[in-house]
Design an enzyme around this catalytic site. Structure first.
Site, mmCIF file in Angstrom:
data_model
loop_
_atom_site.group_PDB
_atom_site.id
_atom_site.type_symbol
_atom_site.label_atom_id
_atom_site.label_comp_id
_atom_site.label_asym_id
_atom_site.label_seq_id
_atom_site.Cartn_x
_atom_site.Cartn_y
_atom_site.Cartn_z
ATOM 1 C CE LYS A 1 80.769 23.892 15.112
ATOM 2 N NZ LYS A 1 79.883 22.834 14.303
ATOM 3 C CD GLU B 1 80.293 20.598 9.229
ATOM 4 O OE1 GLU B 1 78.877 20.985 9.452
ATOM 5 O OE2 GLU B 1 81.603 21.631 9.506
#
Length: 221
Positions: free
Chosen positions: A131, A42
């Site tokens: 998340k 990411e």
């Protein structure tokens, strides 16, 4: 845009987070990261030249890594990421418009949530995985407590995950981890010690596999 690979994601269920590094640094880090057996990377959108970095990564590592964007806060950013080859989206918050936009475009999204209500809301809206952020103060016990009534939801603790608490988090039911500085050691990167970084990452991956080996759902495939 290349499709997000579930197989790659599950091979090493860690999303490595890079923030603030240059294009040159990221490309070198990504090479070491992939060589060490990691599969999901990411780049945060508040990194200078984030879209350029994502585009170069997606082109260079398209068969080795899922490349995504983090710190995504609106639909325009989603479109920009997808346009340069990004394969997944990560956000620090539960933004229903962003989640809906990703679902409509069939782009996996990992929204950041803190409370059980936020976690459930994000999952119901179509999150690929939620998340749990920041996990620093919450710890493994929180994950286990949330999953007691919400065991159908997949959780990815992010922030505060270390090599020492991988196993407790896995035992609590975490299905993946989001990790930044504890995975990408800043001192090794600053020194351009790529062999040292690879040795660290290989050791980390070994610890990850040990943490998950006793969990029935885990498959290193």
């Amino acid at each position: 845009m290349s499709s997000f690979s579930e197989s790659l994601f599950k091979t090493t269920p860690v999303v490595g987070i890079l923030r603030g590094y240059t294009v040159k640094q990221v490309m070198q880090i990504a090479e070491v990261y992939a060589d060490a057996g990691f599969t999901n990377l990411e780049i945060t959108m508040n990194t200078p030249n984030a879209l350029q970095i994502i585009e170069e990564l997606a082109r260079t590592f398209k068969t080795q890594l899922n490349i995504g964007a983090g710190t995504v806060l609106d639909a325009k950013q989603v479109d920009a990421v997808v346009a340069v080859g990004g394969q997944f989206i990560v956000s620090p918050v539960v933004d229903m418009a962003v989640i809906a936009h990703c679902v409509a475009k069939a782009v996996p999204i990992f929204p950041g949530a803190y409370s059980p209500t936020e976690i459930y809301t994000a999952s119901k809206a179509g999150a690929r995985m939620v998340k749990v952020f920041p996990a620093t103060q919450l710890g493994p016990k929180y994950i286990a407590d949330v999953l007691a009534p919400l065991d159908q939801i997949e959780l990815m603790p992010t922030a505060g995950v270390t090599i020492d608490n991988l196993s407790p988090f896995a035992q609590a039911g975490a299905k993946a981890f989001g990790m930044g500085g504890n995975l990408f050691k800043p001192d090794l990167i600053a020194a351009e010690d790529w062999l040292g970084l690879k040795a660290h990452l290989v050791h980390f991956k070994e610890k990850l596999e040990q943490a998950f080996n006793s969990i029935k759902w885990y498959c290193s495939c």
